[in-house]
Design an enzyme around this catalytic site. Sequence first.
Site, PDB file in Angstrom:
ATOM      1  N   HIS A 183      14.739   6.245  -5.579  1.00 41.91           N
ATOM      2  CA  HIS A 183      13.843   7.267  -5.044  1.00 41.91           C
ATOM      3  C   HIS A 183      14.364   7.753  -3.699  1.00 41.91           C
ATOM      4  CE1 HIS A 183      10.113   9.407  -4.244  1.00 41.91           C
ATOM      5  NE2 HIS A 183      10.213   8.967  -3.004  1.00 41.91           N
ATOM      6  N   ASP A 224      -3.437   7.764  -6.459  1.00 47.90           N
ATOM      7  CA  ASP A 224      -2.533   8.292  -5.434  1.00 47.90           C
ATOM      8  C   ASP A 224      -2.686   9.801  -5.303  1.00 47.90           C
ATOM      9  OD1 ASP A 224      -0.185   8.339  -3.588  1.00 47.90           O
ATOM     10  OD2 ASP A 224       0.659   9.487  -5.243  1.00 47.90           O
ATOM     11  N   ARG A 244      -5.552  12.821   2.176  1.00 47.99           N
ATOM     12  CA  ARG A 244      -4.761  12.577   3.398  1.00 47.99           C
ATOM     13  C   ARG A 244      -4.219  13.874   3.971  1.00 47.99           C
ATOM     14  NH1 ARG A 244      -0.330   9.033   1.148  1.00 47.99           N
ATOM     15  NH2 ARG A 244       0.605   9.311   3.193  1.00 47.99           N
ATOM     16  N   SER A 270       2.065   4.824  -1.485  1.00 44.04           N
ATOM     17  CA  SER A 270       2.044   6.010  -2.336  1.00 44.04           C
ATOM     18  C   SER A 270       3.352   6.121  -3.134  1.00 44.04           C
ATOM     19  CB  SER A 270       1.840   7.246  -1.440  1.00 44.04           C
ATOM     20  OG  SER A 270       2.086   8.438  -2.140  1.00 44.04           O
ATOM     21  N   LYS A 318       4.107   4.959  -7.509  1.00 48.94           N
ATOM     22  CA  LYS A 318       4.637   5.846  -8.551  1.00 48.94           C
ATOM     23  C   LYS A 318       5.867   5.239  -9.239  1.00 48.94           C
ATOM     24  CE  LYS A 318       4.067   9.123  -5.518  1.00 48.94           C
ATOM     25  NZ  LYS A 318       3.567  10.202  -4.669  1.00 48.94           N
TER      26      LYS A 318
HETATM   27  N1  URA Z   1       5.727  11.108  -0.635  1.00 49.78           N
HETATM   28  C1  URA Z   1       4.793  10.482  -1.375  1.00 49.78           C
HETATM   29  O1  URA Z   1       4.927  10.383  -2.568  1.00 49.78           O
HETATM   30  N2  URA Z   1       3.713   9.980  -0.758  1.00 49.78           N
HETATM   31  C2  URA Z   1       3.511  10.066   0.563  1.00 49.78           C
HETATM   32  O2  URA Z   1       2.515   9.582   1.054  1.00 49.78           O
HETATM   33  C3  URA Z   1       4.483  10.732   1.323  1.00 49.78           C
HETATM   34  C4  URA Z   1       5.586  11.236   0.694  1.00 49.78           C
END
Ligand code: URA
Length: 433
Positions: A82, A161, A168, A183, A187
């Site tokens: 990632h 999320d 947020r 977060s 994923k």
């Molecule tokens: N990318 C994400 O997937 N989540 C975040 O909180 C910030 C960047």
Amino acid sequence: MRMVDIIAKKRDGNTLTKEEIDFFVNGYTKGEVPDYQASALLMAIFYNDMTPEESADLTMAMVESGDQINLADIEGIKVDKHSTGGVGDTTTLVLAPLVAALDVPVAKMSGRGLGHTGGTIDKLEALDGFHVELSQDDFVNLVNKDKLAVIGQSGNLTPADKKIYALRDVTATVNSIPLIASSIMSKKIAAGADAIVLDVKVGDGAFMKTEEDAVALAEAMVQIGNNVGRRTMAIISSMEEPLGYAVGNANEVREAIDTLKGEGPEDLTELSLTLASQMVVVGGKAETIEEARTMLEEVIKNGKALEKFKAFVKNQGGDDSLVDHPENLAQAKYHIDVVATESGFIESIDAENVGVAASILGAGRQTKDDEIDLAVGIIHKKKVGDKVNKGDVLAVLEANTDSVDDVVKRVQDSYHYGKDEVHTKLIKRIITA
Ligand code: URA
Ligand code: CA
């Protein structure tokens, strides 16, 4: 259990239990906890931070809020990568076939680009016929057969999320390390990874502006991953300029093919080899990063990495003859020079602004449903550290219209000059458990 007590506990700097975190995440996802209480808790977390255990509990609560991809039928340690967001970043297209050539299975779920960032799936679609609409069975079979497949994002991954991130965004609580870390990690874990390699970008063009913040985020993610049984490593890499020379779609596929042949840009090659080395180590195929790197350099030299890329393109319906003839990938009608407006050493290139420029040409989307033009983009001729004279060509726009004065200006403005030659270090740090 009452939400107000959980908020008060975090407000006072205490540590939440797994049950309390589950209560919040489940309640908020179902709509039982209102936005105002969730906002108050997020702000309390923003100020008072979370312990590694709380961050891991938050991550797993979000993982369990929706679908989880089951990759159990794939043999071996499934490694995912990632990046926290780069411009011109085509490393996935390079390192996926690289590590697959060493039998590390890559079962990747990828997304499309939005705004100024490119998406792996968009780039792959430059290979005529390539598609990511695979059934779960086909996906698993392809990875078992050739160690590499890419599938589109599933609809119901980590709904908690999605909801928390949206909140947020409007409550000034995005920039919290435990919240960002959980977060991102939720994923990756929901997508089925056994092991995760992270590329945390730092610099003006990145989310994290200082190395200190980038290290803190990387450490938080590495700790979460290892706490929940997923071997995780990270690197901190510089985003002082777009990666490689090309920014776009078809042009970045060409750049990835060059790199798989050992003829790619230096920065893209170095970043890909560094991340791929970590993937090979966490994937259990080498003991050390150095050993992994030697193995990877070998599959570039002997052509196995490129062969792997061809097999992957063919498996997913793409025209694999384009891999041997990348000049036949979509080409734009106009090539327009962008020249330097002053002389000096290039100090930085505003990656985000270049991303926006490419997006205006049609390489990116303004909204989710926009069509993109795979042929257009930007090719840099000068990078950080180069000396230029006024009038030198900095970059070439690949466009399908010739009225691009605003884009020319935007790319010119993205270049920043200094009196002295600068050397930026691309890979700043490696973070392991
Ligand atoms: N990318 C994400 O997937 N989540 C975040 O909180 C910030 C960047
Ligand atoms: Ca690039």
